[in-house]
Design a protein around this motif. Sequence first.
Motif, mmCIF file in Angstrom:
data_model
loop_
_atom_site.group_PDB
_atom_site.id
_atom_site.type_symbol
_atom_site.label_atom_id
_atom_site.label_comp_id
_atom_site.label_asym_id
_atom_site.label_seq_id
_atom_site.Cartn_x
_atom_site.Cartn_y
_atom_site.Cartn_z
ATOM 1 N N LYS A 28 -1.846 9.176 -6.185
ATOM 2 C CA LYS A 28 -0.747 9.268 -5.963
ATOM 3 C C LYS A 28 0.272 8.380 -4.831
ATOM 4 O O LYS A 28 1.467 7.858 -5.503
ATOM 5 C CB LYS A 28 -0.665 10.467 -6.188
ATOM 6 C CG LYS A 28 -1.396 11.396 -7.236
ATOM 7 C CD LYS A 28 -1.248 13.106 -6.780
ATOM 8 C CE LYS A 28 -1.851 13.521 -8.648
ATOM 9 N NZ LYS A 28 -1.782 15.154 -8.203
ATOM 10 N N GLY A 29 -0.074 8.189 -3.867
ATOM 11 C CA GLY A 29 0.511 7.821 -2.757
ATOM 12 C C GLY A 29 0.932 6.475 -3.362
ATOM 13 O O GLY A 29 2.109 5.653 -3.106
ATOM 14 N N ARG A 30 0.110 5.184 -3.997
ATOM 15 C CA ARG A 30 0.518 3.823 -4.282
ATOM 16 C C ARG A 30 1.084 4.073 -5.085
ATOM 17 O O ARG A 30 1.629 2.291 -5.660
ATOM 18 C CB ARG A 30 -1.098 3.633 -4.256
ATOM 19 C CG ARG A 30 -1.164 3.300 -2.698
ATOM 20 C CD ARG A 30 -0.975 3.000 -1.597
ATOM 21 N NE ARG A 30 -1.194 1.273 -1.823
ATOM 22 C CZ ARG A 30 -0.613 0.731 -1.310
ATOM 23 N NH1 ARG A 30 -0.153 0.839 -0.627
ATOM 24 N NH2 ARG A 30 -0.491 -0.676 -1.167
ATOM 25 N N LYS A 31 1.742 4.673 -6.174
ATOM 26 C CA LYS A 31 1.944 4.751 -7.686
ATOM 27 C C LYS A 31 3.132 3.986 -7.225
ATOM 28 O O LYS A 31 3.846 2.897 -8.316
ATOM 29 C CB LYS A 31 1.904 6.407 -8.581
ATOM 30 C CG LYS A 31 2.710 5.678 -9.675
ATOM 31 C CD LYS A 31 2.042 7.088 -10.637
ATOM 32 C CE LYS A 31 2.753 6.903 -11.903
ATOM 33 N NZ LYS A 31 3.200 5.698 -12.393
ATOM 34 N N LYS A 32 4.106 4.579 -6.559
ATOM 35 C CA LYS A 32 5.518 4.005 -6.188
ATOM 36 C C LYS A 32 5.274 2.707 -6.113
ATOM 37 O O LYS A 32 6.206 1.887 -6.603
ATOM 38 C CB LYS A 32 6.323 4.873 -5.088
ATOM 39 C CG LYS A 32 7.596 4.608 -4.734
ATOM 40 C CD LYS A 32 8.232 5.308 -4.029
ATOM 41 C CE LYS A 32 9.239 5.118 -3.265
ATOM 42 N NZ LYS A 32 10.310 5.484 -2.629
ATOM 43 N N ASP A 33 4.760 2.292 -4.981
ATOM 44 C CA ASP A 33 4.268 0.926 -4.755
ATOM 45 C C ASP A 33 3.807 -0.229 -5.951
ATOM 46 O O ASP A 33 4.501 -1.007 -6.054
ATOM 47 C CB ASP A 33 3.765 0.910 -3.517
ATOM 48 C CG ASP A 33 3.933 1.835 -1.792
ATOM 49 O OD1 ASP A 33 5.598 1.918 -2.653
ATOM 50 O OD2 ASP A 33 3.446 1.534 -1.454
ATOM 51 N N PHE A 34 3.561 -0.085 -6.371
ATOM 52 C CA PHE A 34 2.722 -0.259 -7.359
ATOM 53 C C PHE A 34 3.820 -0.190 -8.602
ATOM 54 O O PHE A 34 3.992 -1.577 -9.013
ATOM 55 C CB PHE A 34 1.204 -0.337 -8.604
ATOM 56 C CG PHE A 34 0.307 -0.202 -6.921
ATOM 57 C CD1 PHE A 34 -0.127 -1.219 -6.451
ATOM 58 C CD2 PHE A 34 -0.845 0.645 -6.858
ATOM 59 C CE1 PHE A 34 -1.098 -1.221 -5.739
ATOM 60 C CE2 PHE A 34 -2.163 0.609 -5.955
ATOM 61 C CZ PHE A 34 -2.126 -0.687 -5.491
ATOM 62 N N ASP A 35 4.433 0.555 -8.899
ATOM 63 C CA ASP A 35 5.681 0.151 -10.337
ATOM 64 C C ASP A 35 6.730 -0.453 -9.379
ATOM 65 O O ASP A 35 7.057 -1.291 -10.108
ATOM 66 C CB ASP A 35 6.305 2.085 -10.611
ATOM 67 C CG ASP A 35 4.969 3.158 -11.485
ATOM 68 O OD1 ASP A 35 4.331 2.592 -11.424
ATOM 69 O OD2 ASP A 35 5.043 4.313 -11.217
ATOM 70 N N ALA A 37 6.078 -3.522 -7.892
ATOM 71 C CA ALA A 37 6.047 -4.460 -7.887
ATOM 72 C C ALA A 37 6.051 -5.197 -9.262
ATOM 73 O O ALA A 37 5.863 -6.131 -9.518
ATOM 74 C CB ALA A 37 4.700 -4.014 -7.394
ATOM 75 N N ALA A 38 5.317 -3.798 -10.269
ATOM 76 C CA ALA A 38 5.243 -4.359 -11.832
ATOM 77 C C ALA A 38 6.771 -4.401 -11.976
ATOM 78 O O ALA A 38 6.667 -5.466 -13.172
ATOM 79 C CB ALA A 38 4.547 -3.628 -12.237
ATOM 80 N N ASN A 39 7.964 -3.462 -11.441
ATOM 81 C CA ASN A 39 9.063 -4.124 -12.083
ATOM 82 C C ASN A 39 9.771 -4.738 -11.452
ATOM 83 O O ASN A 39 10.621 -5.373 -10.965
ATOM 84 C CB ASN A 39 9.666 -2.478 -12.275
ATOM 85 C CG ASN A 39 9.252 -1.546 -13.021
ATOM 86 O OD1 ASN A 39 8.784 -2.517 -14.204
ATOM 87 N ND2 ASN A 39 9.204 -0.335 -12.771
ATOM 88 N N SER A 40 9.632 -6.013 -10.566
ATOM 89 C CA SER A 40 9.954 -6.465 -9.085
ATOM 90 C C SER A 40 9.987 -8.135 -10.291
ATOM 91 O O SER A 40 10.960 -8.500 -10.497
ATOM 92 C CB SER A 40 9.046 -7.418 -8.415
ATOM 93 O OG SER A 40 7.974 -7.175 -8.626
ATOM 94 N N ILE A 41 9.643 -8.473 -11.471
ATOM 95 C CA ILE A 41 9.312 -8.874 -12.273
ATOM 96 C C ILE A 41 10.654 -9.429 -12.862
ATOM 97 O O ILE A 41 11.580 -10.973 -12.981
ATOM 98 C CB ILE A 41 8.204 -10.202 -13.070
ATOM 99 C CG1 ILE A 41 8.845 -10.696 -13.196
ATOM 100 C CG2 ILE A 41 8.528 -8.955 -14.298
ATOM 101 C CD1 ILE A 41 7.231 -11.846 -14.153
ATOM 102 N N PHE A 42 11.422 -8.463 -13.592
ATOM 103 C CA PHE A 42 12.386 -7.846 -13.969
ATOM 104 C C PHE A 42 13.677 -8.425 -13.425
ATOM 105 O O PHE A 42 14.428 -8.530 -13.915
ATOM 106 C CB PHE A 42 12.001 -6.506 -14.972
ATOM 107 C CG PHE A 42 11.532 -6.748 -15.688
ATOM 108 C CD1 PHE A 42 10.955 -7.208 -16.356
ATOM 109 C CD2 PHE A 42 10.551 -5.511 -15.668
ATOM 110 C CE1 PHE A 42 10.039 -7.325 -17.631
ATOM 111 C CE2 PHE A 42 9.453 -4.989 -16.317
ATOM 112 C CZ PHE A 42 8.894 -6.662 -17.771
#
Length: 63
Positions: A28-35, A37-42
């Motif tokens: 659960k702690g990594r979800k924010k970081d991965f989200d 990173a996923a949205n950084s392209i936008f």
Amino acid sequence: MEYITWRSIYTVIVFVLFIGIGLWAYSKGRKKDFDEAANSIFEEDELDNSKQNNTKQESKNNE
């Protein structure tokens, strides 16, 4: 120790590492970081579009 024993130990170590990486990735702690990173392209696309608009405006002002 025989070759088969070493190979078995290696297999167990790799399996434990695989499980550890899976737990790390889905914690659960990594979800924010991965989200983020996923949205950084936008975010990069928005920055590129704003730079292009500024360049077009500057070239129109110079005419």
